[in-house]
Structure formats: C-alpha cells, structure tokens
Scaffold this active site. Sequence first.
Site, mmCIF file in Angstrom:
data_model
loop_
_atom_site.group_PDB
_atom_site.id
_atom_site.type_symbol
_atom_site.label_atom_id
_atom_site.label_comp_id
_atom_site.label_asym_id
_atom_site.label_seq_id
_atom_site.Cartn_x
_atom_site.Cartn_y
_atom_site.Cartn_z
ATOM 1 C CG ASP A 1 -2.222 0.732 0.965
ATOM 2 O OD1 ASP A 1 -2.266 1.544 0.034
ATOM 3 O OD2 ASP A 1 -3.190 0.502 1.713
ATOM 4 C CD GLU B 1 -19.684 5.900 4.132
ATOM 5 O OE1 GLU B 1 -19.533 5.242 5.174
ATOM 6 O OE2 GLU B 1 -20.559 5.633 3.282
#
Length: 739
Positions: free
Chosen positions: A271, A482
């Site tokens: 990542d 979100e």
Amino acid sequence: MKSFGLQGIAVALALSAVAWMAGAQDTKPAYLDPSLPAEQRAADLVHRMTLPEKATQLVNQARAIPRLNIPAYDWWSESLHGVMRDGTTEFPEPIGLGATFDAPVIHQMAEVIGIEGRIKHVKAVRAGHSDIFEGLDFWAPNINIFRDPRWGRGQETYGEDPFLTARLGVAFVSGLQGDDPRYYRAISTPKHFAVHSGPEPTRHIADVSVSKHDELDTYLPAFRATVIEAKAGSVMCAYNSINGQPACANEFLLQDQLRGKWGFKGYVVSDCGAVIDIFKGHQFKPTQAQASAVSLQRGMDNECADYLTKVTDDHDYKPYLDAVKQGFLKESEIDVALTRLFTARMKLGIFDPPEMVPYSKIDEKLLDSAGHRSLARRIANESMVLLKNDGVLPLRTTNIKIAVVGPLADQTKVLLGNYNGIPSHTVSVLEGLKAEFPNAVINYVPGTQFLRKDSSSAAEAVAAARDADVVVAVVGITSELEGEEMQVNEEGFKGGDRTSIDLPKPEQALLEAVAAAGKPLVVVLTNGSALGVNWAAAHANAILEAWYPGEEGGSAVAETLSGKNNPAGRLPVTFYKDVTQLPPFENYVMKGRTYRYFEGAPLYPFGYGLSYTTFTYSDLFIPNNPVTAGSPLMAEVTVTNTGQRAGDEVAQLYLSFPKIPGAPLRALRTFQRVRLNAGASQRLRFELQPRDLSMVTEDGVLIVAEGEYTVSIGGGQPNTGVQVLTQTFSVTGKLTLPE
C-alpha cells in the site's frame, strides 16, 4: 592430416565468420523470445541489469532502461468498480455489488472493466507515455471484511461475510484477468492483506492483535480463495501491523500463508507509503534502508512510494541501494523480486509484438459503450435492497404528484462512491424519476442545507409534501463524509470513519417534518455502510437502500420505485440499531461482530431484502446417511414464485455447527440468485465441499468436526421472519484441513 593451402584456410575462415555473423544477427536475448516461458524471460532480463538499474524497478514509478528496451511503467492503476479514468463505465460501489449476491454478474462486470482498462492502456502507449492509472495492474478488489460499520472504507468491500466476499472476489479477479492461457487481460490485486478494516486515523501506526482463529475464520479466507482459485497475479499488503509485525514485512501473512501454504507465485505490492511506515510509523526497523530490506526479504516486491506526483530524483528507490551497500540486503534478493515483477509484465504482453497478444486487438468502440452502460444499469438494479414496504410501492406512474425532498436527490457525485472514474454521463435520482414518471407532477425541494451549497427551508419541503400524493426523501451520506483517511468536520464523522451510525441530524429532522404532512413517505438511502434508521423503520411507509449505485443509479432507483425493477438485493452487512450494539472499533476480535457472532437483535439482518412478489421453498432434500468427514454434502430445494409478477430470489444456505468452541452461530455457505416468472418453480442443487463444511476451532485449527449440523435454506437467515427450511445431518469422523 591433410594439408590445406593458405587460400583454403582463408576461405574457411571467411565462411566461418559469415556464418557466425549471420547467427549473431539471428540470435536475440532470451527475454525478447516469446516462445520461452515468462519466468525464464524475466530472469534473463533481470540478470542483464546493473544494480542501480534494478533498484529503479522496485517502486511504483519504474523507470525506463533504454539500453534494454525497457519502457517506463507505472504500476499504480485502480478499478474498484470501474477503471479510474475519465470516460469509463462506473458500476455501483462494491458494497452495492455485494448486495447483488450475484457472482456471475460480478464476473461479467470485471470483464468489462478489464476491456476498458486495456483500451485506456493502448491509447496511453500510442500517445507515448506511461503515467499513473495508465497501466494494466489494477489494485482491486478490496476484499477486507467489513467487520464494523464505522469504518469509512467499508464501502469498498463486498460486506461482512467471508464466504460472500470470497465468491465475489474470485468472480472479479477471474473476470478482470481473463482466461487466455498465456496472457493476462489485466492483473488483479486483492487488497489489503490483511486484517485491515479501520480505524483510518491510526492505520499507519496501529498494531492489531488478532487470534489465529479470527485470522483463519474471518480475515484470510477471501484472500486464500482469490489466490488459489482465481490465481490473482498480485496482492497488496496493508499499512497496519498484525501481532507485532507490519503487514508488508509480516512473516505469517507473506511467508507462512501467502507464499507458503497457498503457493502464491505472483508479486506483492505495498500500500502507498506502507514500507515507509515500517520505519517511521511502526518503528519496526531503525532506518529506512533496513525497513525497505526486510519488506523485500519477507515477500514484498514492489513499493508504492509516491502519491500522484512524478518523481524526478532517486529518493523512492535509493533505500534499496543503501540497504545493499550497508549489508542489509543481497542483490540476489532484489533479483527474486524483480523476476516476479517482470514475469507479470511478460504475461501482460508488454515485451511482445501486439499481434501476438489477443487483448491488444480489443475494439476501442467498446469503451463507455451502450452495452457497458446497460450492464451498469442492470447491476445497479440488482443492488437495490427494499428494507420496508407497507404496500405503497411500487408507485403508479400516471396521475400522481410526487414531492422529492432531500439534499442528495439531484446530486451525481454521491452515486459514484470513491475510487471511481468519471463517466461521460451520470443519472441523478431526480433525473431518473423524471424519466421514469414522465406523466407525473414532480416537485423537488432539498429541504436542508446539509451536504448542499445552496439553501432550502424544513417549511418549503413540508409545503411540497402537503401538496403531493407521495413524498420521496433521498437522504443518507456520501463518500465526501466516509472514506480513506479524510479531514471531515461534521458531527458523527472522524478521519473518514464514523462515530455514529445514525442518519445525520439535519436529514433526520427533514424526514420527521415531511412525515407530519401525513402523506405516504418513501425513504431512499444512499450510503456505503449501515445506517441506524430506527425512526424511518418505524414511521416511513417504505425504505429503499440504494448504496452508491454508479452512473445509472438514478435510473435504477426510479425503476425500482415504479416497479419496472422488482428489487431482490440483499444486505451484505448487518444493520445495527446503534453503536451501543458494537464492541470497541479498535478491537479486531470477532466476538459480538457481524451476523456470525452477534447475539443481539439488529435493525435489519445480513441477507435481508424484500420483493414485490413472494417466494416459497419446498421439498428440501438432504441424504439421510451420515456424511463422512472429507466427503461433500448434497442439498436440493424447490423455490417457487407464488406472487403476481416476475422477480429474482436469492436462495441462501446457512450452516449451524456442532457446539465446539470457535464455531460461529451460523455461516453462509452457498447462495444462488435465480429469476422466476410468476407461478414458476426451479429446483436448486447445492454441493458443499469439505471446506464449506468446515469451522475453525478456538485455537485456530481448520476442521470438519464430528457431530450434528443444521442446514437452513431460504430467502434469508433463519429466525429473521423469512421462510426457511431446515434439516439436520451428522458428520462422522474428524478431518483437519490445510490452511
């Protein structure tokens, strides 16, 4: 020995030289020989590089090496629910894809995404560049388990269930990568490996404590399935640490499980910034060189080091050179990683003539084509979940006055979720209603400033409601509230996550105000995670869960309200009443979480969804003889559409296990979405393999246990108000399964 004259010797030498030169001209490097295995070609290429050249290939912005005809390549591309570029087809956010319970349609969608990704790549190559989001290595799907509705990135997942996630994950990976025996259409990268599902603000420093039971039972099965069954070409390791070791340097995850027990041969990408976190965030190693070295040694191959900017110096790959110079890393260890990376590029056809690569011949007219948009609408329709209906739905399409309220009704960005491309057109809910109800009188009043820049008063909306036959309120949340590591200053939200699962207060007040007008109220929810809509469940006439439904989302909502689309989506997550029903967000223990371990009464259960027709189940058949551990179980049932209109039904099979510590309360073990005309029946046949019959003991051993099981088949979970047929069977003997 016969003697040759000088002239003969000269002629012989000349002929030999000509032959040698001809052979030399015919000989080409092994890495450019398409007849050789990809791994052999990759190894040949890697061994021709210098150490500095090798280091430049370990990062997401891999540099060009002109002397070897290696083009620059950016490994970072995204395709969560559509290629993350302009002018591509955008499907529903994955949480909505999970609601379809339709693996074949997810496979079909992934094929389309792969096709559009190839077209975009070909265009970029033709233009002479290779930048971010222009490659063929797509960092999707996100198959983390949505264990807690407060996690802002749960919208990117297929929900809370490992089995459902595995089946849809396998469908996505195999669809994207294609079925050519030699070449990938594109490479799929299941992420984030593993035990990763919030909180967002602490992900760079968090060390998650998790039992082996929860790893094998919940967090790893979907990754295992995408690697072993779908043969994913790559995997992304996560930010957080797990049991003391960062995910991108985790021996259990990368060595014991992924490359060991699962036999993974592809490459692992980090990542973005996760390798830097090994040093700076987790402080697992004292220097960046040592952190970079340990990640490579434990199985990470490609570091995503830079975000969205073109690197012009050597800061991203220099730690690997430093690690070699300082004795922390061997050049041969770099070779292992690079061989995996170039094997992938060989299988993508990057080093072969285009005419040899079948996926290079894709018709570019397919990009954002009418057929692809039609599929987006179909999947959006399939994702709609009808949570409540007292008979007000479907709405008549003529001689009706509809008041549309809510701040999201005329918005399009909300439909696209996150990690999305920008489609050429997007249909808002309001636009969809106007198209689907052309003979209706539609009056739109937002009713609240929440999530809007303009203003509208809880009085104008009430007036519109009083003058209408029905009120359609489009409310919820968006990916601007979100999502991934966000800066949000709204009540109930923190860092991309949620501190409350309530409907935001301005929208709640709007619902209560328009309901006071006394007209039928239909609530349409947009959201990427469960909402505790307790008031609406008690007072609204109907509730439709629409998720973030993609470019055709407004059409899907409207067609569902009119009845053109008979809803059959099912909840891929539990809708809790409020956060008091949940354990602490930071706690990764599964006890008390998801339908498999939650013992309370939810607002709406996992697997739940209504229809405009009715279905009944009959003639459940399971063999009477005990099942020997290691043998499959066959189950059959007939499902009948007993209503007045055609519709889809999602038949769900759940198992309950012998009373052994570690067993879940129940677990989904197979499902099938079927379409039936009114009055039609279909006999469904399910085959449960040993792994489907297995459970994980409290101490982390995967077994088929001896004892009595209960199988339940119906339109949802047992004991949730839907018809379910149950039968017990027994297993004799015990079998331990491989991890």
